[in-house]
Design a protein around this motif. Structure first.
Motif, mmCIF file in Angstrom:
data_model
loop_
_atom_site.group_PDB
_atom_site.id
_atom_site.type_symbol
_atom_site.label_atom_id
_atom_site.label_comp_id
_atom_site.label_asym_id
_atom_site.label_seq_id
_atom_site.Cartn_x
_atom_site.Cartn_y
_atom_site.Cartn_z
ATOM 1 N N UNK A 201 0.854 -1.182 0.000
ATOM 2 C CA UNK A 201 0.000 0.000 0.000
ATOM 3 C C UNK A 201 0.897 1.241 0.000
ATOM 4 N N UNK A 202 0.824 2.077 -1.031
ATOM 5 C CA UNK A 202 1.667 3.269 -1.066
ATOM 6 C C UNK A 202 1.316 4.234 0.068
ATOM 7 N N UNK A 203 2.340 4.833 0.659
ATOM 8 C CA UNK A 203 2.076 5.891 1.639
ATOM 9 C C UNK A 203 1.576 7.136 0.934
ATOM 10 N N UNK A 204 1.952 7.285 -0.312
ATOM 11 C CA UNK A 204 1.552 8.441 -1.101
ATOM 12 C C UNK A 204 2.296 8.424 -2.417
ATOM 13 N N UNK A 205 2.191 9.498 -3.166
ATOM 14 C CA UNK A 205 2.846 9.574 -4.463
ATOM 15 C C UNK A 205 3.170 11.024 -4.773
ATOM 16 N N UNK A 206 4.166 11.207 -5.621
ATOM 17 C CA UNK A 206 4.604 12.559 -5.934
ATOM 18 C C UNK A 206 5.027 12.653 -7.392
ATOM 19 N N UNK A 207 5.020 13.860 -7.919
ATOM 20 C CA UNK A 207 5.549 14.111 -9.252
ATOM 21 C C UNK A 207 6.978 14.629 -9.117
ATOM 22 N N UNK A 208 7.615 14.882 -10.241
ATOM 23 C CA UNK A 208 8.973 15.415 -10.256
ATOM 24 C C UNK A 208 8.918 16.854 -10.746
ATOM 25 N N UNK A 209 9.639 17.732 -10.097
ATOM 26 C CA UNK A 209 9.607 19.133 -10.478
ATOM 27 C C UNK A 209 10.992 19.751 -10.490
ATOM 28 N N UNK A 210 11.037 21.034 -10.782
ATOM 29 C CA UNK A 210 12.280 21.796 -10.735
ATOM 30 C C UNK A 210 12.173 22.787 -9.583
ATOM 31 N N UNK A 211 13.039 22.619 -8.592
ATOM 32 C CA UNK A 211 13.112 23.566 -7.479
ATOM 33 C C UNK A 211 13.959 24.751 -7.915
ATOM 34 N N UNK B 191 20.744 12.675 -14.137
ATOM 35 C CA UNK B 191 21.585 11.688 -14.790
ATOM 36 C C UNK B 191 21.767 10.371 -14.076
ATOM 37 N N UNK B 192 21.426 10.304 -12.765
ATOM 38 C CA UNK B 192 21.747 9.075 -12.027
ATOM 39 C C UNK B 192 20.546 8.442 -11.330
ATOM 40 N N UNK B 193 19.354 8.996 -11.466
ATOM 41 C CA UNK B 193 18.221 8.397 -10.751
ATOM 42 C C UNK B 193 17.116 7.984 -11.711
ATOM 43 N N UNK B 194 16.439 6.910 -11.347
ATOM 44 C CA UNK B 194 15.430 6.322 -12.215
ATOM 45 C C UNK B 194 14.195 7.200 -12.356
ATOM 46 N N UNK B 195 13.907 8.036 -11.351
ATOM 47 C CA UNK B 195 12.726 8.902 -11.418
ATOM 48 C C UNK B 195 12.866 9.905 -12.567
ATOM 49 N N UNK B 196 13.982 10.655 -12.590
ATOM 50 C CA UNK B 196 14.131 11.641 -13.660
ATOM 51 C C UNK B 196 14.286 10.963 -15.017
ATOM 52 N N UNK B 197 14.938 9.807 -15.058
ATOM 53 C CA UNK B 197 15.064 9.103 -16.330
ATOM 54 C C UNK B 197 13.697 8.684 -16.852
#
Length: 446
Positions: free
Chosen positions: A155-165, A211-217
């Motif tokens: 069961x996911x605790x939650x979910x998020x999108x990817x953004x630019x800070x 360049x090194x994480x699966x989320x941004x890829x």
């Protein structure tokens, strides 16, 4: 409550940890894990002890211990034994315990390892305890990320999108105007990053590259009409899309939009409070939206905002997606699956948990949790929630989860990324080698 079993906290380096966990998982693959589940087990009236494992320290551990106390007060016959460690030690311990048939009854889980453990029979099929556990408050797009095949294992605790800070303080300090981030392109991002570097006399670079994480890829792949894996758990990423991902990094470095190779290399694997965004060495970075408040808290002298990725005219809609922050799962070897399910249900549905956890385990997937936690959030937390809400109409379908054999994806990404930025190989050659290595790993696990 029993004395918790703890391990020392160290700054997490996910790639190195993944390598250790992946190696240890070979032992899990070699043995049968778990027994045939009992359909709809009943809660015991006798005294029962279950174990609950998570990674994290400090505030997370304190909040979790308080949640355990609430649960035990509601269920006096159940004692919860807490087992926690840092990220690195957690997966080493998990693999060893699983191979021995001694996984904790309830475990905090990550998307990288969900398929690996589920397919080896280590995780409890949550449909067998649906007389106790009700995760239906979570939207389907969130809940489905806990499925392997058609079976719900977590069961996911939650979910998020990817953004630019974006560090707006630095842009204001050096008199550089941001483009319209609702419509900006990759060219806009590079141009404004170069302008900031020039205006600061080289003191600040515009952007920390990915360049090194699966989320941004994954987001990059979706911007190019592709995905990492298909629904059958096979590698589906085109080599030219991966090469373009790394070529973008080289272009940003060459133009001065991003820091030098030496400075980038120094930052790989460092904890959040030592990243270039927090120290003010760069003004923008690609981050999970759920971490935005943590970045703000780590850099109180700066003001930040959170915006969507740049996109080009040909970029398809729906390239953003809801990535699970983490999960609650149960062990298939648990002697008390009913009580384990009761604890997962408590963690998923009791709003007192939301008030204790805040955004520490990501932006809540349960709408009641979001409503409960929102008034307690600081400005960073409020903006993170608002960003995800704004993105909710733009996210596409949830991509297939990381398949068995691919848990080391970020280890392999990091290795080839460093070869690319140091000029040891081209993006095209690195992409072919990466895909070959990861594909072999998936086939070997199949």
């Amino acid at each position: 409550m029993r004395r918790p079993i703890t391990m020392p906290h160290r700054a997490p380096y996910r790639a190195r940890a993944a390598l250790a966990a992946g190696t240890a998982l070979l032992a899990v693959a070699a043995c049968g894990v778990g027994a045939d589940p009992v359909l709809h087990p009943e809660l015991s009236e006798k005294d029962v002890t279950i174990s609950f494992a998570w990674w994290g320290a400090g505030a997370r551990t304190q909040a979790t211990m308080e949640a355990i106390e609430l649960f035990e007060a509601d269920h006096p016959n159940i004692t919860v034994e807490a087992v926690y460690s840092d990220w690195n030690g957690y997966w080493d311990r998990m693999a060893t315990a699983t191979a021995a048939g001694d996984m904790a009854d309830v475990v905090q889980f990550d998307q990288l390892y969900l398929s690996s453990y589920a397919e080896r029979g280590a995780l409890l099929d949550l449909s067998t305890v649906d007389n106790i556990l009700d995760p239906s408050a979570l939207p389907d797009a969130v809940l489905d990320s806990g499925r392997v095949g058609d079976t719900l294992y977590a069961v996911p605790t939650g979910a998020t999108t990817n953004g630019v800070a974006v560090n707006t303080t630095l842009f204001e300090r050096y008199g550089v105007d941001l483009p319209d981030t609702d419509t900006w392109t990759w060219e806009d991002l590079e141009e404004v990053s170069v302008a900031l570097g020039q205006a600061s006399g080289g003191e600040v670079n515009g952007v920390s590259p990915f360049g090194v994480d699966a989320f941004t890829l994954t987001v990059w792949a979706r911007q190019h009409g592709a995905q990492l894996f298909d629904s059958d758990g096979q590698l589906a990423l085109p080599a030219d899309v991966l090469a373009g991902y790394w070529q973008r990094v080289l272009d940003l470095i060459d133009s001065g939009a991003a820091p030098s190779v030496a400075r980038i290399s120094e930052k790989v694997g460092l904890p959040l409070d030592q990243t270039s965004l927090v120290t003010g060495e760069t003004a923008m970075a690609f981050i999970p939206a759920g971490q935005f408040s943590s970045y703000r808290a780590a850099a109180p002298d700066f003001d930040f905002t959170l915006v969507n990725w740049p996109a080009d005219p040909q970029t398809p809609e729906g390239f953003q997606y809801l990535k699970p922050s983490m999960y609650w799962a149960g062990a298939s070897t648990s002697s008390h699956p009913a009580e384990a399910a009761l604890l997962i249900d408590f963690l998923t549905n009791d709003v007192r948990v939301a008030e204790l956890f805040g955004l520490d385990r990501g932006e809540p997937g349960n709408p009641a949790f979001r409503e409960a936690v929102q008034p307690t959030l600081d400005a960073g937390g409020q903006e993170a929630l608002a960003f995800t809400e704004a993105m909710s109409g733009e996210v596409g379908d949830t991509p297939p989860i990381t398949p068995n054999g691919a848990s080391d994806i970020e280890v392999i990404l990091t290795r080839y990324y460093q070869q690319v930025i140091f000029g040891e190989t081209s993006p095209e050659e690195a992409a072919e080698s990466f895909l070959g290595e990861l594909g072999d790993s998936i086939r070997a696990a199949g």
